[in-house]
Design a protein around this motif. Structure first.
Motif, short mmCIF file in Angstrom:
data_model
loop_
_atom_site.label_atom_id
_atom_site.label_comp_id
_atom_site.label_asym_id
_atom_site.label_seq_id
_atom_site.Cartn_x
_atom_site.Cartn_y
_atom_site.Cartn_z
N ALA A 153 0.83 -1.21 0.00
CA ALA A 153 0.00 0.00 0.00
C ALA A 153 0.87 1.26 0.00
CB ALA A 153 -0.92 -0.01 1.22
N ARG A 154 2.02 1.16 0.68
CA ARG A 154 2.87 2.34 0.79
C ARG A 154 3.41 2.79 -0.57
NH1 ARG A 154 4.32 4.46 5.36
NH2 ARG A 154 5.93 6.06 5.31
N ILE A 155 3.73 1.81 -1.42
CA ILE A 155 4.31 2.18 -2.72
C ILE A 155 3.27 2.12 -3.84
CG2 ILE A 155 6.65 1.49 -2.04
CD1 ILE A 155 6.23 -1.10 -3.66
N GLY A 156 2.02 1.92 -3.46
CA GLY A 156 0.95 1.94 -4.47
C GLY A 156 0.80 0.65 -5.24
N ALA A 157 1.43 -0.44 -4.74
CA ALA A 157 1.22 -1.74 -5.39
C ALA A 157 -0.09 -2.33 -4.85
CB ALA A 157 2.39 -2.68 -5.09
N ILE A 158 -0.68 -3.22 -5.63
CA ILE A 158 -1.99 -3.79 -5.27
C ILE A 158 -1.75 -5.17 -4.69
CG2 ILE A 158 -4.22 -4.50 -6.23
CD1 ILE A 158 -3.49 -2.72 -8.72
N HIS A 159 -2.09 -5.39 -3.41
CA HIS A 159 -1.83 -6.73 -2.90
C HIS A 159 -3.00 -7.66 -3.17
CE1 HIS A 159 -4.20 -5.97 0.76
NE2 HIS A 159 -3.46 -4.91 1.03
N SER A 160 -2.64 -8.94 -3.36
CA SER A 160 -3.64 -9.97 -3.56
C SER A 160 -3.26 -11.08 -2.58
CB SER A 160 -3.54 -10.45 -5.01
OG SER A 160 -4.24 -11.66 -5.17
N VAL A 161 -3.96 -11.11 -1.45
CA VAL A 161 -3.62 -12.08 -0.40
C VAL A 161 -4.40 -13.37 -0.67
CG1 VAL A 161 -3.57 -12.56 2.08
CG2 VAL A 161 -3.24 -10.21 1.26
N ILE A 162 -3.69 -14.49 -0.60
CA ILE A 162 -4.35 -15.79 -0.81
C ILE A 162 -4.32 -16.55 0.52
CG2 ILE A 162 -4.34 -17.96 -2.11
CD1 ILE A 162 -2.83 -16.52 -4.31
N PHE A 163 -5.48 -17.01 0.93
CA PHE A 163 -5.61 -17.76 2.18
C PHE A 163 -4.70 -18.99 2.14
CE2 PHE A 163 -8.19 -21.24 4.27
CZ PHE A 163 -7.86 -20.88 5.57
N ALA A 254 -4.59 8.36 -5.68
CA ALA A 254 -5.93 8.94 -5.85
C ALA A 254 -6.92 8.08 -5.07
CB ALA A 254 -6.29 8.97 -7.32
N ALA A 255 -8.00 8.70 -4.62
CA ALA A 255 -9.00 7.96 -3.83
C ALA A 255 -9.47 6.71 -4.55
CB ALA A 255 -10.20 8.86 -3.53
N GLU A 256 -9.61 6.79 -5.85
CA GLU A 256 -10.13 5.64 -6.59
C GLU A 256 -9.03 4.73 -7.16
OE1 GLU A 256 -12.98 4.29 -6.60
OE2 GLU A 256 -14.07 5.86 -5.53
N ASP A 257 -7.77 4.92 -6.75
CA ASP A 257 -6.72 3.97 -7.15
C ASP A 257 -6.93 2.67 -6.38
OD1 ASP A 257 -5.36 5.47 -9.01
OD2 ASP A 257 -3.96 6.34 -7.55
N PRO A 258 -6.64 1.51 -7.03
CA PRO A 258 -6.84 0.23 -6.34
C PRO A 258 -5.95 0.09 -5.10
CG PRO A 258 -6.46 -0.11 -8.69
CD PRO A 258 -6.19 1.34 -8.41
N LEU A 259 -6.52 -0.52 -4.05
CA LEU A 259 -5.73 -0.83 -2.86
C LEU A 259 -5.41 -2.33 -2.84
CD1 LEU A 259 -4.51 -0.06 -0.10
CD2 LEU A 259 -6.78 -0.30 0.90
N THR A 278 -8.98 2.92 -2.67
CA THR A 278 -8.31 3.39 -1.47
C THR A 278 -9.16 4.28 -0.55
OG1 THR A 278 -6.32 3.35 -2.83
CG2 THR A 278 -6.11 4.38 -0.66
N GLY A 279 -9.69 5.36 -1.08
CA GLY A 279 -10.30 6.39 -0.21
C GLY A 279 -11.55 5.90 0.50
N GLY A 280 -12.55 5.52 -0.28
CA GLY A 280 -13.82 5.10 0.31
C GLY A 280 -13.64 3.90 1.22
N TYR A 281 -12.81 2.95 0.81
CA TYR A 281 -12.58 1.75 1.61
C TYR A 281 -11.99 2.12 2.97
CZ TYR A 281 -10.55 -2.57 3.30
OH TYR A 281 -10.21 -3.64 4.11
N MET A 282 -10.98 2.99 2.96
CA MET A 282 -10.33 3.35 4.23
C MET A 282 -11.29 4.08 5.17
SD MET A 282 -7.37 2.08 4.39
CE MET A 282 -6.70 2.93 5.81
N VAL A 283 -12.06 5.00 4.61
CA VAL A 283 -13.03 5.73 5.44
C VAL A 283 -14.02 4.73 6.04
CG1 VAL A 283 -14.98 7.35 5.36
CG2 VAL A 283 -12.85 7.89 4.13
N TYR A 284 -14.52 3.83 5.20
CA TYR A 284 -15.57 2.93 5.65
C TYR A 284 -15.05 1.88 6.64
CZ TYR A 284 -20.10 0.74 5.54
OH TYR A 284 -21.33 0.27 5.92
N ALA A 285 -13.85 1.33 6.36
CA ALA A 285 -13.29 0.31 7.27
C ALA A 285 -13.02 0.94 8.64
CB ALA A 285 -12.02 -0.29 6.68
#
Ligand code: WTA
Length: 648
Positions: A153-163, A254-259, A278-285
């Motif tokens: 998230a810090r460098i703007g990469a999109i993580h995809s975590v797999i269980f 940007a708020a709408e960049d993927p997290l 990023t933006g809406g998700y962080m506010v809501y979480a």
């Protein structure tokens, strides 16, 4: 619906709660009447680099769909979880970690976590990861997993975590879909005394001929167990960070960049990459974490979900850390080595807030109350439940044995797609009824529609839909926007279709009745029956398969597979066991069928469609209530299946 007992709000909670009933009603109304004004205020809980001036731009019209929130603002999610706490809370604990073996304990302060994230973010940069790249994370429940997520998230990469419970084939499919260049893993994970060969699973996934994108595998040494090593591709985590700088400026997103991307099962096709921005998700979480758990600064907050699920993302990582909370992270399972482990951990760490799943409650409940005779539990204030409907019996047990009748239970309904909790009690505002998720969160407009999409008023039962957008909503299915529109907005045009059924009672409380599509919920894990069927049919001896859920005492739903074998193949026990192992290999242990029934034929309509409703009834042993079988091409198929079921 029979009259339900109301559980009052304990006065100890009501006196200090963030939101009372009157405040809830006022705020809820404001959030619906004036969403722009409401969210303009509440969006400020997050630190913005460039403040937003635009708030909500959304339309659920399937022919003209758009969802944007705070969209001219910029921010960084990792800075919100770390940097902004350094001024006042740098020495506050961010993570208390306990291993599968309770003798293994580690603590990280906010400043230590910040430093590790910065170093690892630099390590990722050194390996060529850039803003917008997808990074796959397949890790155990250790602090480094959170470090890896926040570093992305810090460098703007999109993580995809797999269980960690997914198989090499499932990992490969997700890596291919995200075109991931870098995979982060550990040598092994540990769960209930057993090791999980994470690195070996990654090796196997990468041996898949279609996986061409991966250039680097970063390996965290956790158990120091034996692993294979591929020179030029594999790198130790440790060796990367020893040379990495402790300073790493955060990217302005940007708020709408993927997290992040998180794969989840649907009723058809392969798992979909749910994309959150990023933006809406962080506010809501952050906002839901604060209000739903009535968060207080000194809380010790324990979410037992694995970080590989959305609950781990929103309520172990982003929500609590954005609020500067101290979280407890546990590598193992809370009923190992004995059911009393849960209580011991609560007492040992003075947990104030416990967020867990009904399946865990049912499994420890089955062991008996005496396992909790030494449990004190006086630190606890709030209990939460998530992932599947909680049966009233388990709810009462949770309330009485864990909560000592002093802690409100928040039964939170939401989905991977919704990013955060949508229907839930608030501890100081909502009187609860065992089994009901109660009322909508601020800004959320649930409704019930019949199968034609007509809105039902008042007390009713039908399909649960949401009428307007909320900031934490997913924005697309990665790489397949048409599937996103089709899956969620076409069934009932203009509404978000949840795939769940629900009832609304005379008090306006919602009761989730379970999925209305072909998704099943096994021990809180969401699985598509279609995925399990394709895995079975891929076996050389299987001609056809139909999978349904059936009631299971502990898991909520179990997996019941009807299998038709190729002509001439013998129906026997060794083959049954082989098929169970096969599904485990294809998808992962979470998808193992609990019961397989040989089905020389499946009940089909004249046009060849499998009539699952009969299969569900037979699996559930509800054989006297099968209903009209006249539309079947050959009704005698049912009788044959019933005879085999009864002999099982
Ligand atoms: C189910 C998990 C009843 C529901 C956060 C939903 C629930 C699916 C509850 C999403 C609840 C989740 N009561 N059912 N409190 N919470 N569900 O995507 O069927 O793994 O659609 O997200 O779990 O599962 P998912």
């Amino acid at each position: 619906m029979k009259a339900q007992s109301l559980y009052k709000i304990p006065s100890t909670i009501a006196d200090n709660a963030l939101v009372t009933d009157a405040q809830y009603k006022k705020m809820y109304q404001e959030s619906i009447i004036n969403p722009n004004g409401f969210w303009r205020e509440h969006g400020k809980r997050i630190d913005w680099i460039k403040p937003y001036s635009q708030i909500k731009k959304t339309s659920f019209d399937a022919h003209n769909l758009y969802i944007k929130w705070f969209y001219d603002g910029t921010l960084n999610a990792s800075a919100n979880c770390l940097d902004r706490h350094l001024q006042h809370d740098e020495h506050k604990l961010a993570i208390i970690w306990e291993g599968d073996d309770a003798n293994k304990q580690r603590n990280l302060t906010y400043s230590q976590l910040h430093q590790q994230v910065c170093q690892f973010a630099n390590a990722l940069l050194s390996q060529g990861v850039r803003r917008g790249n997808v990074v796959t994370i397949y890790m155990p429940m250790i602090p480094e997993t959170i470090v890896a997520m926040l570093a992305c998230a810090r460098i703007g990469a999109i993580h995809s975590v797999i269980f960690g419970g997914f198989s090499p084939d499932s990992i490969a499919a997700r890596i291919i879909d995200g075109a991931s260049k870098v995979v982060i893993t550990a040598d092994e994970g540990v769960r209930a005394g057993r090791t999980i060969p994470l690195k070996n699973n990654v090796d196997e996934a990468l041996a898949h001929p279609d996986v061409q994108c991966v250039e680097k595998v970063i390996v965290m040494k956790h158990t120091a167990g034996p692993i294979n090593w591929v020179n030029d591709r594999d790198i130790w985590w440790e060796s990367l960070i020893t040379t990495a700088s402790k300073h790493c400026p955060f990217e302005e997103m940007a708020a709408e960049d993927p997290l992040f991307l998180l794969y989840t099962s649907g009723s058809t096709g392969s798992p979909k990459g749910v994309l959150h921005t990023t933006g809406g998700y962080m506010v809501y979480a952050a906002m839901t974490h604060e209000y739903v758990f009535d968060y207080k600064k000194d809380d010790i907050y324990w979410c037992t979900a694995d970080v590989g699920w959305i609950t781990g993302h929103s309520y172990m990582v982003y929500g609590p850390l954005a609020n500067g909370a101290t979280i407890l992270m546990h590598e193992g399972v809370p009923n190992y080595p004995s059911p009393s482990r849960l209580g011991e951990m609560i007492d040992r760490h003075k947990v104030t807030t416990l967020y867990t799943a009904p399946t865990l409650i049912r499994s420890i409940m089955a062991e008996g109350k005496d396992k909790f005779s030494h449990f004190d539990g006086c630190s606890l204030r709030i209990l939460g439940s998530v992932g599947e409907p909680i049966n009233p019996e388990a709810w009462r047990w949770y309330h009485e044995v864990i909560g000592k009748q002093a802690c409100p239970i928040v039964d939170t309904w939401w989905q991977t797609e919704t990013g955060g909790i949508l229907i839930t009690p608030l501890p100081g505002a909502t009187e609860t009824k065992p089994g009901s998720a109660t009322r909508p969160f601020f800004g959320v407009q649930p409704a019930i529609v019949d199968n034609q999409g007509t809105l039902l008023e008042g007390k009713s039962e039908g399909n649960l839909v949401i009428l307007d957008s909320w900031p934490g909503q997913m924005r697309t299915i990665y790489g397949d926007h048409d599937r996103f529109i089709l899956t969620y907005f076409k069934t009932f045009n203009g509404m978000y279709c949840t795939g769940d059924g629900a009832k609304r009672d005379e008090d306006g409380y919602y009761w989730i009745t379970g999925r209305v599509d072909d998704v099943i919920n096994v021990a809180g894990h969401r699985l598509g029956t279609a995925e399990i069927e394709s895995a079975l049919v891929a076996h050389p001896h299987v001609a056809e398969a139909a999978v349904v859920g059936y009631p299971h005492d502990i898991k909520g739903q179990g997996i019941y597979a009807y299998v038709t074998l190729n002509t001439g193949v013998k129906e026997d026990e060794p083959l049954m066991q082989e098929l169970i192992r096969w599904v485990r290999k294809e998808i992962g242990s979470i998808a193992s069928p609990d019961l397989i029934q040989w089905a020389p034929d499946l009940p089909k309509t004249r046009s060849g469609k499998i009539m699952r409703r009969f299969l569900r009834k037979i699996a559930a042993n509800e054989i006297t209530q099968l209903g009209d079988a006249s539309t079947l091409a050959d009704p005698s198929v049912i009788d044959a299946l019933i005879v085999t079921r009864l002999n099982k």
